[in-house]
Motif scaffolding. Sequence first.
Motif, PDB file in Angstrom:
ATOM      1  N   PRO A 151       0.807  -1.226   0.000  1.00  0.00           N
ATOM      2  CA  PRO A 151       0.000   0.000   0.000  1.00  0.00           C
ATOM      3  C   PRO A 151       0.840   1.275   0.000  1.00  0.00           C
ATOM      4  O   PRO A 151       0.390   2.316  -0.492  1.00  0.00           O
ATOM      5  N   GLU A 152       2.051   1.205   0.532  1.00  0.00           N
ATOM      6  CA  GLU A 152       2.906   2.389   0.521  1.00  0.00           C
ATOM      7  C   GLU A 152       3.262   2.791  -0.915  1.00  0.00           C
ATOM      8  O   GLU A 152       3.375   3.977  -1.229  1.00  0.00           O
ATOM      9  N   LEU A 153       3.435   1.803  -1.778  1.00  0.00           N
ATOM     10  CA  LEU A 153       3.690   2.094  -3.196  1.00  0.00           C
ATOM     11  C   LEU A 153       2.521   2.848  -3.806  1.00  0.00           C
ATOM     12  O   LEU A 153       2.710   3.833  -4.529  1.00  0.00           O
ATOM     13  N   LYS A 154       1.323   2.392  -3.505  1.00  0.00           N
ATOM     14  CA  LYS A 154       0.137   3.074  -4.035  1.00  0.00           C
ATOM     15  C   LYS A 154       0.088   4.515  -3.554  1.00  0.00           C
ATOM     16  O   LYS A 154      -0.260   5.433  -4.324  1.00  0.00           O
ATOM     17  N   ALA A 155       0.467   4.730  -2.301  1.00  0.00           N
ATOM     18  CA  ALA A 155       0.443   6.090  -1.747  1.00  0.00           C
ATOM     19  C   ALA A 155       1.461   6.994  -2.431  1.00  0.00           C
ATOM     20  O   ALA A 155       1.257   8.206  -2.544  1.00  0.00           O
ATOM     21  N   ARG A 156       2.558   6.406  -2.912  1.00  0.00           N
ATOM     22  CA  ARG A 156       3.618   7.195  -3.543  1.00  0.00           C
ATOM     23  C   ARG A 156       3.497   7.246  -5.066  1.00  0.00           C
ATOM     24  O   ARG A 156       4.318   7.889  -5.721  1.00  0.00           O
ATOM     25  N   TRP A 157       2.524   6.551  -5.610  1.00  0.00           N
ATOM     26  CA  TRP A 157       2.441   6.319  -7.053  1.00  0.00           C
ATOM     27  C   TRP A 157       2.557   7.597  -7.876  1.00  0.00           C
ATOM     28  O   TRP A 157       3.307   7.655  -8.860  1.00  0.00           O
ATOM     29  N   GLU A 158       1.828   8.631  -7.486  1.00  0.00           N
ATOM     30  CA  GLU A 158       1.789   9.863  -8.281  1.00  0.00           C
ATOM     31  C   GLU A 158       3.086  10.661  -8.211  1.00  0.00           C
ATOM     32  O   GLU A 158       3.299  11.576  -9.013  1.00  0.00           O
ATOM     33  N   THR A 159       3.952  10.319  -7.271  1.00  0.00           N
ATOM     34  CA  THR A 159       5.199  11.075  -7.111  1.00  0.00           C
ATOM     35  C   THR A 159       6.422  10.331  -7.640  1.00  0.00           C
ATOM     36  O   THR A 159       7.534  10.858  -7.580  1.00  0.00           O
ATOM     37  N   LEU A 160       6.235   9.119  -8.166  1.00  0.00           N
ATOM     38  CA  LEU A 160       7.383   8.315  -8.601  1.00  0.00           C
ATOM     39  C   LEU A 160       8.183   9.005  -9.704  1.00  0.00           C
ATOM     40  O   LEU A 160       9.414   9.020  -9.673  1.00  0.00           O
ATOM     41  N   SER A 161       7.492   9.571 -10.682  1.00  0.00           N
ATOM     42  CA  SER A 161       8.220  10.217 -11.777  1.00  0.00           C
ATOM     43  C   SER A 161       9.041  11.388 -11.274  1.00  0.00           C
ATOM     44  O   SER A 161      10.151  11.647 -11.765  1.00  0.00           O
ATOM     45  N   GLU A 162       8.532  12.102 -10.281  1.00  0.00           N
ATOM     46  CA  GLU A 162       9.273  13.223  -9.701  1.00  0.00           C
ATOM     47  C   GLU A 162      10.545  12.740  -9.009  1.00  0.00           C
ATOM     48  O   GLU A 162      11.532  13.477  -8.924  1.00  0.00           O
ATOM     49  N   MET A 163      10.515  11.494  -8.521  1.00  0.00           N
ATOM     50  CA  MET A 163      11.687  10.917  -7.860  1.00  0.00           C
ATOM     51  C   MET A 163      12.648  10.279  -8.855  1.00  0.00           C
ATOM     52  O   MET A 163      13.684   9.738  -8.482  1.00  0.00           O
ATOM     53  N   GLY A 164      12.297  10.318 -10.140  1.00  0.00           N
ATOM     54  CA  GLY A 164      13.170   9.749 -11.163  1.00  0.00           C
ATOM     55  C   GLY A 164      12.947   8.275 -11.433  1.00  0.00           C
ATOM     56  O   GLY A 164      13.801   7.612 -12.036  1.00  0.00           O
ATOM     57  N   VAL A 165      11.798   7.765 -10.998  1.00  0.00           N
ATOM     58  CA  VAL A 165      11.478   6.349 -11.213  1.00  0.00           C
ATOM     59  C   VAL A 165      10.617   6.195 -12.469  1.00  0.00           C
ATOM     60  O   VAL A 165       9.587   6.850 -12.611  1.00  0.00           O
ATOM     61  N   LYS A 166      11.070   5.338 -13.367  1.00  0.00           N
ATOM     62  CA  LYS A 166      10.294   5.025 -14.558  1.00  0.00           C
ATOM     63  C   LYS A 166       9.537   3.719 -14.324  1.00  0.00           C
ATOM     64  O   LYS A 166      10.100   2.751 -13.805  1.00  0.00           O
ATOM     65  N   VAL A 167       8.271   3.696 -14.696  1.00  0.00           N
ATOM     66  CA  VAL A 167       7.420   2.513 -14.507  1.00  0.00           C
ATOM     67  C   VAL A 167       7.023   1.963 -15.864  1.00  0.00           C
ATOM     68  O   VAL A 167       6.676   2.729 -16.778  1.00  0.00           O
ATOM     69  N   LYS A 168       7.080   0.652 -16.011  1.00  0.00           N
ATOM     70  CA  LYS A 168       6.680   0.022 -17.267  1.00  0.00           C
ATOM     71  C   LYS A 168       5.810  -1.194 -16.974  1.00  0.00           C
ATOM     72  O   LYS A 168       6.187  -2.062 -16.182  1.00  0.00           O
ATOM     73  N   LEU A 169       4.645  -1.265 -17.605  1.00  0.00           N
ATOM     74  CA  LEU A 169       3.780  -2.438 -17.540  1.00  0.00           C
ATOM     75  C   LEU A 169       3.929  -3.187 -18.855  1.00  0.00           C
ATOM     76  O   LEU A 169       3.849  -2.589 -19.930  1.00  0.00           O
ATOM     77  N   SER A 170       4.139  -4.499 -18.775  1.00  0.00           N
ATOM     78  CA  SER A 170       4.355  -5.259 -20.004  1.00  0.00           C
ATOM     79  C   SER A 170       3.914  -6.708 -19.837  1.00  0.00           C
ATOM     80  O   SER A 170       3.649  -7.174 -18.731  1.00  0.00           O
ATOM     81  N   SER A 171       3.856  -7.392 -20.963  1.00  0.00           N
ATOM     82  CA  SER A 171       3.564  -8.836 -20.978  1.00  0.00           C
ATOM     83  C   SER A 171       4.572  -9.511 -21.900  1.00  0.00           C
ATOM     84  O   SER A 171       4.233  -9.929 -23.005  1.00  0.00           O
ATOM     85  N   PRO A 172       5.838  -9.593 -21.475  1.00  0.00           N
ATOM     86  CA  PRO A 172       6.856 -10.196 -22.334  1.00  0.00           C
ATOM     87  C   PRO A 172       6.575 -11.670 -22.542  1.00  0.00           C
ATOM     88  O   PRO A 172       6.119 -12.368 -21.639  1.00  0.00           O
ATOM     89  N   SER A 173       6.836 -12.148 -23.751  1.00  0.00           N
ATOM     90  CA  SER A 173       6.636 -13.572 -24.020  1.00  0.00           C
ATOM     91  C   SER A 173       7.632 -14.026 -25.072  1.00  0.00           C
ATOM     92  O   SER A 173       8.006 -13.275 -25.968  1.00  0.00           O
TER      93      SER A 173
END
Length: 200
Positions: A143-165
């Motif tokens: 849940p802490e991740l969810k609370a920080r979700w909107e600020t991740l990009s400001e912290m320099g974190v890139k997020v990627k959702l994928s389905s590699p196969s």
Amino acid sequence: MISTTNTEISMSALTVDQLFSSLDSFSLRIDVLLEMLGIDLASYEADHIALRVNEVDLALQLHQAWLAYGDEISVNTINGRPIVVIKVHDSVSFGQWKTHCVELPYPSEKTYPEEGWEHAEWVIPSDAVTPEALLDDVFCLFPELKARWETLSEMGVKVKLSSPSGEGERLANPTVAFKANGVCVKLHPVSLEQVIESEK
């Protein structure tokens, strides 16, 4: 933990011994990223760790070198390039985690600013078959991740959702990846060895 004291394997640009020596610094950067995310993976087993190299010749040399430490359990084509998985005889330790699988993707057109350990992956409990559904489960677990979700990009974190196969894989394995400071943490519901077994 694997020791390299009795076998020294030299490569032109990067050695297996250097890779083992850099595990501590790699794990410290992983710890920093997890702290930024608010994710605690202490109770989870690391599924595998992965390298990144820029030259095919180096990938070939490392591919052969790792065979001195384990067995090749998969070579599969994903996104147009071979990805080799070595299951080592003794666990590889990085920080508080251990794993038996090392992933070596052959180079693509992308060039990495730093060659060596690039990411680590963990399996988390989820029945999700899409990245979006997996992210919902990740939010429930952390849940802490969810609370920080909107600020991740400001912290320099890139997020990627994928389905590699890869070719022949029968298991859906959606992935949520977080990248910062040259390292990446990936979460998914199916272990690498289960995915490899599904190819048979």
